[in-house]
Design a protein around this motif. Structure first.
Motif, PDB file in Angstrom:
ATOM      1  N   LEU A   2       0.629  -1.351   0.168  1.00 55.19           N
ATOM      2  CA  LEU A   2      -0.253  -0.140  -0.022  1.00 55.19           C
ATOM      3  C   LEU A   2       1.002   1.128  -0.061  1.00 55.19           C
ATOM      4  CD1 LEU A   2      -2.819   1.419  -0.107  1.00 55.19           C
ATOM      5  CD2 LEU A   2      -2.628   1.092   2.278  1.00 55.19           C
ATOM      6  N   LEU A  48      -5.068  -3.284  -2.253  1.00 57.74           N
ATOM      7  CA  LEU A  48      -3.860  -2.276  -1.577  1.00 57.74           C
ATOM      8  C   LEU A  48      -2.642  -2.493  -3.597  1.00 57.74           C
ATOM      9  CD1 LEU A  48      -2.576  -5.157   0.948  1.00 57.74           C
ATOM     10  CD2 LEU A  48      -3.846  -2.693   1.285  1.00 57.74           C
ATOM     11  N   THR A  79      -9.667   1.004   2.876  1.00 58.59           N
ATOM     12  CA  THR A  79      -9.001   1.478   1.416  1.00 58.59           C
ATOM     13  C   THR A  79      -9.678   1.558   0.335  1.00 58.59           C
ATOM     14  OG1 THR A  79      -8.666  -0.982   0.655  1.00 58.59           O
ATOM     15  CG2 THR A  79      -6.716  -0.022   1.270  1.00 58.59           C
TER      16      THR A  79
END
Length: 263
Positions: free
Chosen positions: A99, A123, A153
């Protein structure tokens, strides 16, 4: 076979294409679930690849028509909260690297991406999907909390209300919807997915590495601190794994029946 590839029997195959590395989950019998051998490969190799100056972009994908089915239900080990948190913290090591790394990471989603497979795709920095690919949260079906960063996310990608709809209802998000929500950059035919992913990766690899790395850092810095989120996620999953609901979800999965969380 591309240079530096692993054998087909390996749980993760690494394929070198000039300064691009393809990371291919390779456990077709589990639809590329994050079984222990897969996670061990990722834990070992992701830090190496991200620190290797000759690798300028990663492409993450799956083998034989699946991206990643998420966690391996049959090999999750001890469910007590301390043990779950320790396992999660190990996994968070390479997940946070993907990430936050100063290198572009592309997800080539070639089929189902469920649970932590959905998380794994998000990610990455850019998502390409084949026409038959789809996402599903899957965690509610097991009585588990979202993990591998998905509750971080997904809201960042689609907004809080849309994320809650996807996570709470456990519905499929087909490729066209993923495109309309901004999760996917582009939908391409399955037989050209890797070709398109490698073209994009080559373009990024040829770009200004410092600039791209700083851009990722600034975008990630526009939200809450990642370290705090992952600590909270490890706590939540530790609680969930120790619950009677999770035990019922796993039992139902293994017995191929619908879970009854009202028991």
């Amino acid at each position: 076979m591309p240079a530096n590839s692993a054998a087909d029997g390996d749980a993760v195959v690494f394929e070198r294409h000039a300064d691009v590395m393809v990371v291919r989950l390779n456990s077709p019998s589990t639809r590329n679930a994050l079984q222990p051998a897969v996670k061990q490969h990722l834990e070992l190799r992701i830090p190496e690849l991200l620190s290797d100056p000759t690798v300028r972009c990663l492409v993450v994908t799956g083998s034989e028509g699946s991206f990643c089915a998420g966690g391996d239900i049959n090999n999750m080990g001890e469910r007590a909260a301390p043990q779950v948190r320790r396992r999660m913290q190990v996994t968070h090591g390479w997940a946070k690297m993907l990430l936050t790394a100063e290198k572009p990471v592309i997800a080539a989603v070639n089929g189902s991406a469920a649970g932590a497979g959905f998380s794994l795709a998000l990610l990455c920095d850019i998502v390409l999907m084949s026409e038959q690919a789809y996402f599903r949260a899957a965690f509610p079906g097991l009585g588990a909390a979202p993990d591998l960063g998905l509750a971080l996310t997904l809201p960042r990608a689609v907004g809080a209300m849309r994320a809650k709809d996807i996570l709470l209802t456990n519905r499929r998000v087909e490729a066209e919807e993923a495109l309309s929500l901004g999760i996917a950059k582009r939908i391409v035919p399955a037989d050209t997915l890797m070709e398109e992913a490698l073209k994009l990766a080559a373009d990024l690899a040829a770009g200004p590495a410092t600039s791209l790395g700083l851009t990722k850092m600034l975008v990630n810095g526009a939200f809450e601190p990642i370290e705090q989120f992952f600590a909270l996620e490890a706590f939540a999953q530790g609680v969930a794994f120790g619950s009677t609901e999770f035990a019922e979800g796993v039992a139902a999965f293994q017995e191929k029946r619908k879970a009854d969380f009202r028991r």
